[in-house]
Structure formats: structure tokens, C-alpha cells
Write an enzyme that holds these catalytic residues in place. Sequence first.
Site, PDB file in Angstrom:
ATOM      1  N   LYS A 116       0.836  -1.204   0.000  1.00  0.00           N
ATOM      2  CA  LYS A 116       0.000   0.000   0.000  1.00  0.00           C
ATOM      3  C   LYS A 116       0.868   1.250   0.000  1.00  0.00           C
ATOM      4  O   LYS A 116       0.505   2.274  -0.577  1.00  0.00           O
ATOM      5  CB  LYS A 116      -0.914   0.000   1.225  1.00  0.00           C
ATOM      6  CG  LYS A 116      -2.039  -1.022   1.164  1.00  0.00           C
ATOM      7  CD  LYS A 116      -2.963  -0.865   2.362  1.00  0.00           C
ATOM      8  CE  LYS A 116      -3.585  -2.177   2.805  1.00  0.00           C
ATOM      9  NZ  LYS A 116      -4.738  -2.612   2.066  1.00  0.00           N
ATOM     10  N   GLU A 200      -2.014   6.804   8.231  1.00  0.00           N
ATOM     11  CA  GLU A 200      -2.920   7.621   7.421  1.00  0.00           C
ATOM     12  C   GLU A 200      -3.820   8.425   8.314  1.00  0.00           C
ATOM     13  O   GLU A 200      -4.258   7.927   9.354  1.00  0.00           O
ATOM     14  CB  GLU A 200      -3.829   6.721   6.563  1.00  0.00           C
ATOM     15  CG  GLU A 200      -3.297   6.460   5.200  1.00  0.00           C
ATOM     16  CD  GLU A 200      -4.263   5.633   4.348  1.00  0.00           C
ATOM     17  OE1 GLU A 200      -5.438   5.469   4.709  1.00  0.00           O
ATOM     18  OE2 GLU A 200      -3.794   5.148   3.313  1.00  0.00           O
ATOM     19  N   ARG A 292      -6.975  -8.149  -8.779  1.00  0.00           N
ATOM     20  CA  ARG A 292      -7.625  -9.462  -8.950  1.00  0.00           C
ATOM     21  C   ARG A 292      -9.116  -9.231  -9.092  1.00  0.00           C
ATOM     22  O   ARG A 292      -9.585  -8.106  -9.004  1.00  0.00           O
ATOM     23  CB  ARG A 292      -7.395 -10.298  -7.690  1.00  0.00           C
ATOM     24  CG  ARG A 292      -7.852  -9.518  -6.450  1.00  0.00           C
ATOM     25  CD  ARG A 292      -7.830 -10.334  -5.188  1.00  0.00           C
ATOM     26  NE  ARG A 292      -7.815  -9.493  -4.010  1.00  0.00           N
ATOM     27  CZ  ARG A 292      -8.886  -9.020  -3.386  1.00  0.00           C
ATOM     28  NH1 ARG A 292     -10.086  -9.300  -3.835  1.00  0.00           N
ATOM     29  NH2 ARG A 292      -8.774  -8.263  -2.313  1.00  0.00           N
TER      30      ARG A 292
HETATM   31  P1  ADP Z   1     -12.672  -7.968  -1.742  1.00  0.00           P
HETATM   32  O1  ADP Z   1     -11.740  -6.819  -1.583  1.00  0.00           O
HETATM   33  O2  ADP Z   1     -12.349  -8.900  -2.840  1.00  0.00           O
HETATM   34  O3  ADP Z   1     -14.081  -7.579  -1.697  1.00  0.00           O
HETATM   35  P2  ADP Z   1     -12.219  -8.255   0.979  1.00  0.00           P
HETATM   36  O4  ADP Z   1     -11.679  -6.875   0.915  1.00  0.00           O
HETATM   37  O5  ADP Z   1     -13.355  -8.538   1.873  1.00  0.00           O
HETATM   38  O6  ADP Z   1     -12.522  -8.820  -0.465  1.00  0.00           O
HETATM   39  O7  ADP Z   1     -11.087  -9.222   1.356  1.00  0.00           O
HETATM   40  C1  ADP Z   1      -9.827  -9.076   0.791  1.00  0.00           C
HETATM   41  C2  ADP Z   1      -9.182 -10.425   0.749  1.00  0.00           C
HETATM   42  O8  ADP Z   1      -9.178 -11.002   2.021  1.00  0.00           O
HETATM   43  C3  ADP Z   1      -9.887 -11.368  -0.181  1.00  0.00           C
HETATM   44  O9  ADP Z   1      -8.905 -11.895  -1.010  1.00  0.00           O
HETATM   45  C4  ADP Z   1     -10.504 -12.427   0.686  1.00  0.00           C
HETATM   46  O10 ADP Z   1     -10.250 -13.725   0.201  1.00  0.00           O
HETATM   47  C5  ADP Z   1      -9.798 -12.263   1.992  1.00  0.00           C
HETATM   48  N1  ADP Z   1     -10.762 -12.286   3.071  1.00  0.00           N
HETATM   49  C6  ADP Z   1     -11.989 -11.741   3.109  1.00  0.00           C
HETATM   50  N2  ADP Z   1     -12.612 -11.977   4.262  1.00  0.00           N
HETATM   51  C7  ADP Z   1     -11.752 -12.688   4.999  1.00  0.00           C
HETATM   52  C8  ADP Z   1     -11.792 -13.261   6.297  1.00  0.00           C
HETATM   53  N3  ADP Z   1     -12.847 -13.184   7.089  1.00  0.00           N
HETATM   54  N4  ADP Z   1     -10.710 -13.908   6.722  1.00  0.00           N
HETATM   55  C9  ADP Z   1      -9.646 -14.019   5.940  1.00  0.00           C
HETATM   56  N5  ADP Z   1      -9.539 -13.525   4.720  1.00  0.00           N
HETATM   57  C10 ADP Z   1     -10.572 -12.874   4.243  1.00  0.00           C
HETATM   58  P1  ADP Z   2      -7.690  -3.819   3.104  1.00  0.00           P
HETATM   59  O1  ADP Z   2      -6.529  -4.183   2.264  1.00  0.00           O
HETATM   60  O2  ADP Z   2      -7.658  -4.495   4.412  1.00  0.00           O
HETATM   61  O3  ADP Z   2      -8.968  -3.942   2.344  1.00  0.00           O
HETATM   62  P2  ADP Z   2      -8.051  -0.951   2.886  1.00  0.00           P
HETATM   63  O4  ADP Z   2      -6.948   0.039   2.802  1.00  0.00           O
HETATM   64  O5  ADP Z   2      -8.791  -1.233   1.632  1.00  0.00           O
HETATM   65  O6  ADP Z   2      -7.462  -2.275   3.492  1.00  0.00           O
HETATM   66  O7  ADP Z   2      -9.053  -0.477   4.008  1.00  0.00           O
HETATM   67  C1  ADP Z   2     -10.125  -1.280   4.448  1.00  0.00           C
HETATM   68  C2  ADP Z   2     -11.202  -0.407   5.099  1.00  0.00           C
HETATM   69  O8  ADP Z   2     -10.674   0.398   6.143  1.00  0.00           O
HETATM   70  C3  ADP Z   2     -11.848   0.590   4.173  1.00  0.00           C
HETATM   71  O9  ADP Z   2     -12.891   0.018   3.428  1.00  0.00           O
HETATM   72  C4  ADP Z   2     -12.331   1.652   5.138  1.00  0.00           C
HETATM   73  O10 ADP Z   2     -13.532   1.261   5.754  1.00  0.00           O
HETATM   74  C5  ADP Z   2     -11.278   1.676   6.196  1.00  0.00           C
HETATM   75  N1  ADP Z   2     -10.263   2.716   5.942  1.00  0.00           N
HETATM   76  C6  ADP Z   2      -9.122   2.559   5.259  1.00  0.00           C
HETATM   77  N2  ADP Z   2      -8.395   3.697   5.229  1.00  0.00           N
HETATM   78  C7  ADP Z   2      -9.089   4.608   5.935  1.00  0.00           C
HETATM   79  C8  ADP Z   2      -8.862   5.980   6.297  1.00  0.00           C
HETATM   80  N3  ADP Z   2      -7.761   6.626   5.944  1.00  0.00           N
HETATM   81  N4  ADP Z   2      -9.802   6.604   7.038  1.00  0.00           N
HETATM   82  C9  ADP Z   2     -10.910   5.938   7.416  1.00  0.00           C
HETATM   83  N5  ADP Z   2     -11.168   4.666   7.133  1.00  0.00           N
HETATM   84  C10 ADP Z   2     -10.286   3.987   6.394  1.00  0.00           C
HETATM   85 MG    MG Z   3      -9.441  -2.929   0.663  1.00  0.00          MG
END
Ligand code: ADP
Ligand code: ADP
Ligand code: MG
Length: 662
Positions: A116, A200, A292
Site C-alpha cells: 500500500k 494515514e 484481482r
Molecule cells: P474484496 O476486496 O475482494 O471484496 P475483501 O476486501 O473482503 O474482499 O477481502 C480481501 C481479501 O481477504 C480477499 O482476497 C478475501 O479472500 C480475503 N478475506 C476476506 N474476508 C476474509 C476473512 N474473514 N478472513 C480471511 N480472509 C478474508
Molecule cells: P484492506 O486491504 O484491508 O482492504 P483498505 O486500505 O482497503 O485495506 O481499508 C479497508 C477499510 O478500512 C476501508 O474500506 C475503510 O472502511 C477503512 N479505511 C481505510 N483507510 C481509511 C482511512 N484513511 N480513514 C478511514 N477509514 C479507512
Molecule cells: Mg481494501
Amino acid sequence: MFDRILIANRGEIACRVIRTCRRLGIHTIAVYSDADKDAQHVRLADEAWHIGGSRPDESYLRGDAIIEVAKKTSAEAVHPGYGFLSENTGFSRACKDAGLVFIGPDPESIEAMGSKAAAKHLMAKHDVPLVPGYDGDNQDNAFLAQQAHQIGYPLLLKPSMGGGGKGMQIVRSDAEFPEALATAQRVAKAAFGDAAMLLERYIEHPRHIEFQVFGDRHGNVIHIDERECTAQRRYQKVLEETPSPFLTPERRAAMGAAAVAAAKAVNYVGAGTVEFIVGPQGDFHFMEMNTRLQVEHPVTEMTHGIDLVEWQLRVANGEPLPMTQEQIHSHGHAIEARLYAEDPDHGFLPSSGRLVRLRLPEPSAHVRLDGGVIQGDTVTIFYDPMIAKLIVWDVDRPSALQRMREALAGCEIVGPKSNVAFLERLVRHPSVIEHRIDTGYLDRHLDEFVAGAAQPDQRVVCAAAVATLLHGECHVTSEAADPHSPWNRADAWRVGHAGKRLVALSVHDQRHVVEAWGDAGNYRLQCGEASCTVESARWDGHTLSARFDGEAQRIDVRADAARVLLHDAEGIRWRFERVPAFVWETGDSASGNQIIAPMPGRIVLVKAKAGDKVDAGQELLVMEAMKMELSLKAPRAGVIEAVSAAAGDFVEADAVLVRFAE
Ligand code: ADP
Ligand code: ADP
Ligand code: MG
């Protein structure tokens, strides 16, 4: 097009990919672990090969074993699904080296977006808006604390290599920072093998809006509109929908352009998702790109009438994108709900076990089911406890929400605990209906979505009792050798008896005993203090209609010899277990003298030892089970007599981990 592809995944996504391949006439090769030898993806594929033990690192994460199967079976391409090896640069490179097409972007693109922090550096150069913060390489604790102070609070600590919302911590002050950092680092190290952190600014009351992007090998990159995933619990998506009720056409255009710019910055090929965090004023910031197919991709397919897996296959095969940006149009509204084996009443603890019953709604033009298990299958502790994804479509959001309510009402899961009742409350909640939520809403209002030990009112109990009585009566008459013999009747008729029957039903371990007189749909019921006269009750297996104290009512109810499932007038789900009418008291076994493992798993941290004096609720152990960290707390204040687990131990369910002195 390819003739043979290998699917390097399991569960619903493996089944999903196989379905598209079958439609396109592509031969599918599955791989499986010990735990999955009878799994649906193994049965659905044209052939399936065993690759190792149940733990992901013994099977689905073993790139070498998977590539070996691909070679042996003359597969031309590998579809990685999501999770597991889907975003693993080494694996995509190894596929390439073995002469296999990796169905996804080039390793360089995965690598560029894999961290990230690195992704943020790159995005900054391409004018993609970012959340302010620290994304540098210096990971010295004191230095990070200083950076945190400069960015200001609240602040979010994120594992740079993270995913699935794991390890993220909100920090609200300098004082909280060191402990939050230590926790985040520990989780990140365990889950992602890398403790590097990103800091962040925490955007207050944000929405999560992401864009589906797609690129091909001919220089085209487009976006296929957005998905809103603001309904989250602990940073994990619960409901996803498209279009976003929050976006205006102008915002959509601006964000879509930023998403395409992000994809172009890494020469993106294939399906990807650019995730943005959106402030209450509509300001949007790049969060990460998932290189993906996304779990929630079906909502896009429903509104756009396309098959994203087919697009992936075509692009991997070197074909140009089937559509241009101008041809992308969304129709109607789609919503996805993730049905999980987990227990909302106990902190959403993942649940496992055999699906004694799994009833899902009938698929139709409005309802799509993407599942990986059927009745009789087992939800194992080794993987994500997802049971199925329920996707609905209709012309607008209110109609789609209504479709979702109906679809959820058609789900019945017996065996593992499930989140279906939680989802039902969610799609009836005014804030969800009016879209007044932000990503933290569900966590802040959890008690409004979780039933707890709530009990049904008398009318509901009476309806359940009537279904039980009718079930019993029709069951016996259909099986009786002589339907005219009074001995084969299960109704009130008994020689010399007053004809009273007892129906005992239990909800959340509380018994409700109903006394009943009468038969064949006409009864007098007594439930505690309340009595009720039931007339002309008819039950067709799904719907009960009757007059209750003269008031005609229609209720959805299913019943069998073991239980009754009923939705009341508010749409609240009640599950009654049938229990013996007479019981004897048993001693209370759940004394507060020990901590037992709630499920099989690995001990991560032990924070107490024999002789320690602890407070009620104090965290004593941390264990990891089903990819979740569970905090095990002292049931009461007291002195610890013994701790019988050490960090790293694998423990069975119900193992006694800590014993308290009397
Ligand atoms: P996506 O971004 O594809 O909607 P998520 O953000 O919920 O899926 O999850 C990101 C990744 O983490 C996916 O590759 C999924 O397989 C994995 N994942 C989702 N939920 C869980 C969980 N409860 N425990 C472990 N891995 C998870
Ligand atoms: P992951 O790889 O676990 O999906 P993300 O960076 O996509 O991580 O963040 C997952 C979730 O965390 C987001 O969907 C949002 O709800 C929350 N989040 C992430 N970054 C921030 C931020 N800077 N401020 C508030 N919420 C955040
Ligand atoms: Mg995410």
C-alpha cells in the site's frame, strides 16, 4: 480461447470460475486439500488433483505443487481467484516461467500495487488523490510515533502488505500509539509475514466506494462503474451495492477517471479494483488497488449484463476488451450480501461444522447465488467461513432491498451459526434504507443489528406452536397404517384423557411451553398467562394462515420434527428448537473458573501466568482461529491457578487454557 485451465482456488470463487468455463466449453482442472476432498469445487470441475494438507500453506498457497499439476494436466492457463495466490508476484512469475498464462495482471503490476505504501508513492506521481499520511520505509518505532504526532489524530495504522481489514488500528492520541503499533505489527507479521506500517489520517464518517477497472494488451483501460461497500464491520465488507446511492454523475466521472489513471500508471491488464475512501463532503482519496477479481464483482455483472470472468479469460487470451468506455451502461440496482458461518451473538466468532440443513432461495432473474457448499457439506476451520453470496437485482434500490429481504427470508442454515438474522436486520434498518451510514456505522450501532437473547412475544410463540401441532398431525396421518384407527391420531383424542397436549419450544435456550386443546386447525392455546383461540389454521409447509382470536393472519413458517423457523410481522426471524415438554434441572456447568478455547486454533499470545491476580474482563490470551484473532478474557476477578497453553500451541475446541483458584 483456452481449452484447458487450472483453478488455483477453492470454495465459491472456484465454483464461480468453473461455471463460466463450462459455458465457454473450457475443460477445468481443480486442485484441493485434505479438508476439501469432498468439496463442491472438486465435484464441479472436470478433473481435480490433491495438492496437500488442509492448512493453506500446505496446499492452496503451494505455488510449486499447483504449477506441477498444471503441467501434468496440460493446462494452458491458471485462474487464481481471490485471496490465496491471486496477488502473489512470485506465483504469477512462476506461472509465466512454466509457460502458463496467469489470468491476471503482469507480475510488475501486482508488485507495484502489492504494498500500500509503494502504491501511494506511485499514485502521487499520477495525480491520484491520496489520504495524507506517512508511507516511507523508516519503520523505527520512535520515528513512527513522531510521524503520527505530526499527522495528527485520529489516525489509522495499516499493515502495508495487508488485506481483509486485518491489523488496522485507529489511534486517537500519542499515549495510545505505542500499544496500537505493537498490536498492529504483531498481527501484520503473523498474517502477512511483514510488519511494515503505513500511517494515514483517519477520515471521519467515510464511505467506501471502489471502481471496477479492466485493461487489455492493446492499450485499453476502462472502468465499469463503482460499487459501494460502506456497510462494513471491522473494516470487512458486509453488503455491497451498485450504483452507489451517494455518487452524482459528476463525482462518478471524476472518480472513474482517477481509477483509470491509477490502472494506467501500472500498465494494468485484466480485472482490478481501485478502492477509494470518500469523505462526507464527497472528497475522495485512493486507498489501494486490488489486482484481482473482487469478492463483490457479481453486483457489477448484474447491473451491466456482463461476465467478468469471461472478460478475464478473453483478455488473458490476448483479445481486446469486449466493450469501450462509451458502451458501459448500468441498469437497475444490485446488492450482494455475504452469508457467513459466524455467530453475531458472540462477537461474530467464526463457526464451523456440518451444514445439517442449508436451504437457499431459488435462483431467478432477480436472485443469484454464488456458493461453494451444499447441504451436508462441512464448513471447516481452515478457511474463510463464507457459506454463499446472495446477489439480487431490481430496477431501483428500494425494490432491490425488498428482493434481498425476500431472498434472506428463504435462507435456512442449521449446523454452524450464521449471520443471516443479522443481515435481515441490516436490510430493514432505516439508516441502511435511507443510506445514512458510514464505514463505522455498524460497529457503533451493533446492538441494533444483533438480536442477542431477545424473546418472541406470545402471539409468535402461539403461531410456532400451531405449526408444530399441524406438522405433527399431518405427519402421523400420512404414515399411519390405518388412518381411521384412533391410536394413530396425534391429536388430542385419548381414551380417558382431557386431550391436552404440550408443545415445548426453545429460543436462545429459553423454554416456552404451550398447552393446547383441540385438533385439525382449531385450538385453544395457553402460553404462560396468555391464552389464544386459533381457528381454521392451514399450513402448506411454508405459510400458515389462521384466525388468532378472530384476527386473520398469514405468517411464513417452516417446521419439522426438530425445529420451527418463522418470520414475524416485522420480518424478524425466530428459530424455535423443539424440546421435551418435561425437563429436570441440571447443575450450572459454566462456572467462571476457567477459560476454554472456543474453537480449535493457535495460541498467539499468553499474557498471564499462575499466581497472577486479574480483573474481570482482562485479556489473558490471544488466539488465532479461522484467520481471526480472538481475545480471551478473564470471566471474573481472581487469582490464576494454572495456565496450560503457550504461545504457538495448537489447541482443540473446549481445551481448558486457564484455571482460576477457587
Ligand atoms: P474484496 O476486496 O475482494 O471484496 P475483501 O476486501 O473482503 O474482499 O477481502 C480481501 C481479501 O481477504 C480477499 O482476497 C478475501 O479472500 C480475503 N478475506 C476476506 N474476508 C476474509 C476473512 N474473514 N478472513 C480471511 N480472509 C478474508
Ligand atoms: P484492506 O486491504 O484491508 O482492504 P483498505 O486500505 O482497503 O485495506 O481499508 C479497508 C477499510 O478500512 C476501508 O474500506 C475503510 O472502511 C477503512 N479505511 C481505510 N483507510 C481509511 C482511512 N484513511 N480513514 C478511514 N477509514 C479507512
Ligand atoms: Mg481494501
